[in-house]
Enzyme design. Sequence first.
Site, PDB file in Angstrom:
ATOM      1  N   TYR A   1      -2.076  -0.655  10.281  1.00  0.00           N
ATOM      2  CA  TYR A   1      -2.087  -0.906   8.664  1.00  0.00           C
ATOM      3  C   TYR A   1      -0.833  -0.206   8.295  1.00  0.00           C
ATOM      4  O   TYR A   1      -0.197  -0.912   7.459  1.00  0.00           O
ATOM      5  CB  TYR A   1      -3.422  -0.140   8.185  1.00  0.00           C
ATOM      6  CG  TYR A   1      -3.509  -0.280   6.633  1.00  0.00           C
ATOM      7  CD1 TYR A   1      -4.094  -1.890   6.186  1.00  0.00           C
ATOM      8  CD2 TYR A   1      -3.280   0.594   5.688  1.00  0.00           C
ATOM      9  CE1 TYR A   1      -4.222  -2.030   4.903  1.00  0.00           C
ATOM     10  CE2 TYR A   1      -3.391   0.154   4.321  1.00  0.00           C
ATOM     11  CZ  TYR A   1      -4.052  -1.091   3.926  1.00  0.00           C
ATOM     12  OH  TYR A   1      -3.997  -1.285   2.755  1.00  0.00           O
TER      13      TYR A   1
ATOM     14  N   LYS B   1       2.166  -2.563   6.672  1.00  0.00           N
ATOM     15  CA  LYS B   1       2.385  -2.427   5.030  1.00  0.00           C
ATOM     16  C   LYS B   1       3.861  -2.022   4.751  1.00  0.00           C
ATOM     17  O   LYS B   1       4.402  -2.360   3.853  1.00  0.00           O
ATOM     18  CB  LYS B   1       1.355  -1.506   4.425  1.00  0.00           C
ATOM     19  CG  LYS B   1      -0.100  -1.913   4.641  1.00  0.00           C
ATOM     20  CD  LYS B   1      -0.182  -3.262   3.600  1.00  0.00           C
ATOM     21  CE  LYS B   1      -1.451  -3.756   3.428  1.00  0.00           C
ATOM     22  NZ  LYS B   1      -1.610  -4.884   2.331  1.00  0.00           N
TER      23      LYS B   1
ATOM     24  N   SER C   1       1.055  -1.129   0.042  1.00  0.00           N
ATOM     25  CA  SER C   1       0.034  -0.368  -0.010  1.00  0.00           C
ATOM     26  C   SER C   1       1.011   1.208   0.043  1.00  0.00           C
ATOM     27  O   SER C   1       2.087   1.113   0.516  1.00  0.00           O
ATOM     28  CB  SER C   1      -0.851  -0.189   1.224  1.00  0.00           C
ATOM     29  OG  SER C   1      -1.637   1.269   1.480  1.00  0.00           O
TER      30      SER C   1
END
Length: 257
Positions: free
Chosen positions: A149, A153, A136
């Site tokens: 997150y 990532k 991401s």
Amino acid sequence: MDLEDKVIVVTGGGSGIGAAMARRFAEEGPAGLVIADIDLGAATEVAEETGGVAILADVSDPGANENLILGAEERFGPIDLFCANAGIGMVGDEQSDPSTWDRMWGINVMSHVHAARHLIPGWVARGEGYLLVTASAAGLLTNLKAAQYSVTKHAAVAFAEWLAVTYGEAGVKVSALCPQFVNTPLLEGSEAFKTLGGNSTLEPHQVADAVMSGLQEEKFLILPHPEVEKFFQNKANDYERWLGGMRKLQRTIFPNG
Ligand SMILES: NC(=O)c1ccc[n+]([C@@H]2O[C@H](COP(=O)([O-])OP(=O)(O)OC[C@H]3O[C@@H](n4cnc5c(N)ncnc54)[C@H](O)[C@@H]3O)[C@@H](O)[C@H]2O)c1
């Protein structure tokens, strides 16, 4: 990499970006297309649509990865392209329950490690093989409101980068797909994610087109939102200024904290 006659596995292929990649790859005439997902019904629908085969797999489980790879190879022969795409996203911070960190780590990072563990020896022996990791832009920059997150990532990008350095000369190719927001069910669970996406949210098929170009060029970083390259450069060039800019963005988007 040219995908004609290749054997391809897409994890998280039952929805969103994974399903769009499977649809796009199917147009290239692969020899075998495996759609793996924890949701077998969703994977089966995409498999029926693309002429692929659905396999049930929870990719955070090491044994499930092994079974997925063995199952795909038994059916079609050696895997040429493995897309470690399954992932989850949610808001969270340092106060989140530790189990949230474990869950995100298992799916967003360790699934890639489990897959690589079974794929890399064969690829090094054959002198070829391609791993596409869906990370991401949060893995290069940060994702406001989403500590787990952002961290997982970053780790996904770091692992992909390490594999590319370590096995590149043995013929193994690696790409890290780093989109910003994409209109998938992943965004539906979070108002904060939806707000952050704003006008720059892409459709999954646009990401799949960017992936096809990236795979053809065999580029490490695949950036469906081209502006991410500039943001990444800004961060490297002046970290303090970049941090200040991100704080300002946070104040603007979330004035009430
Ligand atoms: N949507 C975005 O804005 C965005 C942006 C950047 C990166 N990504 C990444 O793209 C990838 C795909 O996300 P998406 O947006 O298409 O979401 P999505 O929710 O539409 O699809 C994710 C798929 O992964 C499957 N999945 C979840 N956990 C799994 C597990 N343990 N084992 C196997 N399958 C599992 C789900 O069932 C689902 O089919 C993720 O890695 C996500 O982090 C998404």
